[in-house]
Design a protein around this motif. Sequence first.
Motif, PDB file in Angstrom:
ATOM      1  N   UNK A   1      13.139 -33.942  94.998  1.00  0.00           N
ATOM      2  CA  UNK A   1      12.384 -34.676  96.025  1.00  0.00           C
ATOM      3  C   UNK A   1      11.514 -33.798  96.917  1.00  0.00           C
ATOM      4  N   UNK A   2      11.708 -32.474  96.862  1.00  0.00           N
ATOM      5  CA  UNK A   2      10.936 -31.610  97.754  1.00  0.00           C
ATOM      6  C   UNK A   2       9.648 -31.171  97.070  1.00  0.00           C
ATOM      7  N   UNK A   3       8.488 -31.522  97.639  1.00  0.00           N
ATOM      8  CA  UNK A   3       7.232 -31.105  97.003  1.00  0.00           C
ATOM      9  C   UNK A   3       7.082 -29.593  97.064  1.00  0.00           C
ATOM     10  N   UNK A   4       6.624 -29.010  95.963  1.00  0.00           N
ATOM     11  CA  UNK A   4       6.599 -27.539  95.893  1.00  0.00           C
ATOM     12  C   UNK A   4       5.286 -26.929  96.378  1.00  0.00           C
ATOM     13  N   UNK A   5       4.241 -27.742  96.450  1.00  0.00           N
ATOM     14  CA  UNK A   5       2.945 -27.259  96.925  1.00  0.00           C
ATOM     15  C   UNK A   5       2.533 -25.959  96.227  1.00  0.00           C
ATOM     16  N   UNK A   6       2.075 -26.071  94.983  1.00  0.00           N
ATOM     17  CA  UNK A   6       1.725 -24.868  94.219  1.00  0.00           C
ATOM     18  C   UNK A   6       0.323 -24.384  94.555  1.00  0.00           C
ATOM     19  N   UNK A   7       0.208 -23.124  94.969  1.00  0.00           N
ATOM     20  CA  UNK A   7      -1.115 -22.555  95.218  1.00  0.00           C
ATOM     21  C   UNK A   7      -1.741 -22.187  93.881  1.00  0.00           C
ATOM     22  N   UNK A   8      -3.062 -22.091  93.864  1.00  0.00           N
ATOM     23  CA  UNK A   8      -3.732 -21.522  92.696  1.00  0.00           C
ATOM     24  C   UNK A   8      -3.568 -20.029  92.812  1.00  0.00           C
TER      25      UNK A   8
ATOM     26  N   UNK B   1       2.873 -17.437  93.196  1.00  0.00           N
ATOM     27  CA  UNK B   1       2.929 -18.904  93.155  1.00  0.00           C
ATOM     28  C   UNK B   1       4.352 -19.373  93.455  1.00  0.00           C
ATOM     29  N   UNK B   2       5.324 -18.727  92.806  1.00  0.00           N
ATOM     30  CA  UNK B   2       6.727 -19.133  92.994  1.00  0.00           C
ATOM     31  C   UNK B   2       7.177 -18.878  94.430  1.00  0.00           C
ATOM     32  N   UNK B   3       6.789 -17.728  94.984  1.00  0.00           N
ATOM     33  CA  UNK B   3       7.241 -17.397  96.339  1.00  0.00           C
ATOM     34  C   UNK B   3       6.650 -18.365  97.359  1.00  0.00           C
ATOM     35  N   UNK B   4       5.374 -18.671  97.226  1.00  0.00           N
ATOM     36  CA  UNK B   4       4.752 -19.631  98.136  1.00  0.00           C
ATOM     37  C   UNK B   4       5.394 -20.996  98.045  1.00  0.00           C
TER      38      UNK B   4
END
Length: 191
Positions: A32-39, A46-49
Amino acid sequence: MKLYFATSNRHKYEEARRVLSEYGVELVQLTSVPKLEIQGESLADIALNAARTAYLRLGEPLIVEDAGLYIEALKGFPGPYSSYVYKTLGCRGILRLLEDEERREAYFESAVAAIIPPYEEVFVARVHGVIAAEPRGEGGFGFDPIFIPRGEARTFAEMGVEEKNRLSHRARALRMLGEWLRSRKIKRAQL
Ligand code: IMP
């Protein structure tokens, strides 16, 4: 010890659950938690953000994993764009790009970001192999039917979870996390 894994991919969760159970970690899937993936170019970034944004929402120790397939003859494509390329081109599309190509080498990379206050760690691992001539196998997910790990004749999709976990990028990165937890003696108190 309890640790959350922010992912909507049940295959990833099942692979990770089995590996981390070897280290006494009870992994809980969090869809349920959106991960908000950066480009970005680096799976680790990407994983850390994504882990940081998920932590801001959840406030509990968690991991996020990002993975990609890097094909040598395509100069590392699709790499960090693997998710999009899987959805658009799929396994067949990748095989078409490699038609008449003799160089079949590729690797999967996995970056596992862990936020376990006061720690923030990223573990990165790879598995090398080749792209198969045809998709084979019913197991796994994503590009599993076209990836043959080095030293094997079968694709990941022709293996069970336990077998894939002996070889895969994700299992390797997760074992690094497991060893790190052990070496830090991170037990129930922190998790
Ligand atoms: P994600 O962004 O980490 O979910 O992964 C990007 C894409 O890479 C996914 O959509 C899958 O198609 C592919 N992928 C990641 N890990 C694996 C794996 O273990 N096997 C097969 N494909 C994978």
